[in-house]
Motif scaffolding. Structure first.
Motif, mmCIF file in Angstrom:
data_model
loop_
_atom_site.group_PDB
_atom_site.id
_atom_site.type_symbol
_atom_site.label_atom_id
_atom_site.label_comp_id
_atom_site.label_asym_id
_atom_site.label_seq_id
_atom_site.Cartn_x
_atom_site.Cartn_y
_atom_site.Cartn_z
ATOM 1 N N ASN A 70 -31.633 21.205 17.227
ATOM 2 C CA ASN A 70 -30.757 20.053 17.005
ATOM 3 C C ASN A 70 -30.205 19.537 18.324
ATOM 4 O O ASN A 70 -30.097 18.325 18.529
ATOM 5 C CB ASN A 70 -29.579 20.418 16.091
ATOM 6 N N HIS A 81 -43.160 22.948 0.007
ATOM 7 C CA HIS A 81 -41.690 23.087 -0.062
ATOM 8 C C HIS A 81 -41.198 22.492 -1.339
ATOM 9 O O HIS A 81 -41.546 21.524 -1.830
ATOM 10 C CB HIS A 81 -41.027 22.382 1.106
ATOM 11 N N ASP A 115 -33.549 31.339 16.164
ATOM 12 C CA ASP A 115 -32.656 30.310 15.625
ATOM 13 C C ASP A 115 -33.218 28.909 15.867
ATOM 14 O O ASP A 115 -32.842 28.242 16.835
ATOM 15 C CB ASP A 115 -31.270 30.439 16.262
ATOM 16 N N PRO A 116 -34.126 28.442 14.983
ATOM 17 C CA PRO A 116 -34.710 27.108 15.160
ATOM 18 C C PRO A 116 -33.688 25.976 15.128
ATOM 19 O O PRO A 116 -33.958 24.886 15.615
ATOM 20 C CB PRO A 116 -35.701 26.976 13.997
ATOM 21 N N LYS A 117 -32.483 26.229 14.608
ATOM 22 C CA LYS A 117 -31.453 25.189 14.541
ATOM 23 C C LYS A 117 -30.998 24.740 15.924
ATOM 24 O O LYS A 117 -30.415 23.665 16.064
ATOM 25 C CB LYS A 117 -30.255 25.675 13.725
ATOM 26 N N ALA A 150 -41.767 28.908 11.659
ATOM 27 C CA ALA A 150 -40.303 28.828 11.585
ATOM 28 C C ALA A 150 -39.831 27.398 11.794
ATOM 29 O O ALA A 150 -38.948 26.916 11.073
ATOM 30 C CB ALA A 150 -39.679 29.758 12.623
ATOM 31 N N VAL A 151 -40.419 26.712 12.758
ATOM 32 C CA VAL A 151 -40.022 25.325 13.017
ATOM 33 C C VAL A 151 -40.449 24.429 11.867
ATOM 34 O O VAL A 151 -39.701 23.543 11.456
ATOM 35 C CB VAL A 151 -40.582 24.822 14.364
ATOM 36 N N GLU A 153 -40.681 25.235 8.766
ATOM 37 C CA GLU A 153 -39.742 25.464 7.668
ATOM 38 C C GLU A 153 -38.409 24.776 7.947
ATOM 39 O O GLU A 153 -37.784 24.225 7.050
ATOM 40 C CB GLU A 153 -39.526 26.961 7.467
ATOM 41 N N TYR A 154 -38.000 24.778 9.203
ATOM 42 C CA TYR A 154 -36.727 24.155 9.571
ATOM 43 C C TYR A 154 -36.822 22.630 9.579
ATOM 44 O O TYR A 154 -35.974 21.942 9.014
ATOM 45 C CB TYR A 154 -36.273 24.675 10.943
ATOM 46 N N CYS A 155 -37.862 22.098 10.231
ATOM 47 C CA CYS A 155 -37.999 20.638 10.347
ATOM 48 C C CYS A 155 -39.447 20.276 10.663
ATOM 49 O O CYS A 155 -39.833 20.231 11.836
ATOM 50 C CB CYS A 155 -37.059 20.091 11.414
ATOM 51 N N GLU A 156 -40.206 20.008 9.630
ATOM 52 C CA GLU A 156 -41.621 19.677 9.783
ATOM 53 C C GLU A 156 -41.828 18.446 10.676
ATOM 54 O O GLU A 156 -42.749 18.411 11.501
ATOM 55 C CB GLU A 156 -42.212 19.438 8.391
#
Length: 163
Positions: free
Chosen positions: A52, A163, A47-49, A107-108, A110-113
Motif C-alpha cells: 500500500n 476468489h 506482509d503484502p499490505k 501472496a500478492v 491473494e492480496y491484490c491481483e
C-alpha cells in the motif's frame, strides 16, 4: 467488460522502481541489488499490505525474475498501447515466474491481483523499453528450467483458485 490499465500509475511505478534498481546497480557492490531484492521478497511475503505504501517494491522484487515469452510480448504491447488491464485468465498465460518467487506471487495475488498485473506491466516496460516486439519465435538463451509458464500441468492449474 474491459478494465482500464492506469497508465499514469504504471509510469510512476516504473520510474520509482527504475530509480531504486539503478541506485543498487553499483559496480563497487555487485550483489547489492540481489541482496536488496531478497530482503524485499522476505518482507513482502510476510506482509503484502506493505505494498500500500511502497507499491514499486513488487516490480523491484521481481526484477529480472519474470519472463515474457515472445508471443506474449505482442499481447503486452497491445494491452499497454490500448490501456487495457488484462483479465487474470489472459494475464496468466503471458508471464513465467521463477519457481522460487511463486510464494510471493501467490501472496500478492491473494492480496491484490491488480497490483500483481500492474507490476508485470512495469517489468515488461523495463525489459522492453525502446524495443518493438516481433512475431518471430526467438530462442531465449536463458535456462528457463526455473520458470513456470501456464500449461496443463503448471503453476496455474495447481494454485489458480477462484476468489
Amino acid at each position: 467488460m474491459t478494465t482500464s490499465l492506469n497508465l499514469a500509475r504504471i509510469d510512476e511505478l516504473k520510474e520509482n522502481a527504475y530509480s531504486n534498481i539503478e541506485s543498487y546497480n553499483d559496480p563497487d557492490t555487485p550483489n547489492a541489488l540481489e541482496q536488496f531484492t531478497s530482503q524485499i521478497k522476505t518482507i513482502l511475503l510476510a506482509d503484502p499490505k506493505l505494498l500500500n505504501s511502497v507499491p514499486e517494491y513488487l516490480p523491484i522484487a521481481l526484477y529480472d525474475k519474470v519472463k515474457f515469452p515472445p508471443a506474449a510480448k505482442l499481447k503486452w504491447s497491445g494491452w499497454i498501447e490500448q490501456g487495457i488491464l488484462p483479465p487474470w485468465n489472459d494475464f496468466k498465460t503471458t508471464v513465467a515466474f521463477n519457481n522460487a518467487d511463486l510464494p510471493l506471487v501467490l501472496a500478492v495475488r491473494e492480496y491484490c491481483e491488480t497490483l500483481l498485473i500492474e507490476s508485470c506491466a512495469v517489468l515488461y516496460l523495463l525489459e522492453n523499453e525502446n524495443k518493438v516486439p516481433s512475431g518471430n519465435k526467438e530462442k531465449d538463451q536463458d535456462d528457463n528450467d526455473d520458470y513456470v509458464e501456464d500449461n496443463d500441468d503448471g503453476y496455474y492449474d495447481q494454485y489458480d483458485e477462484e476468489h
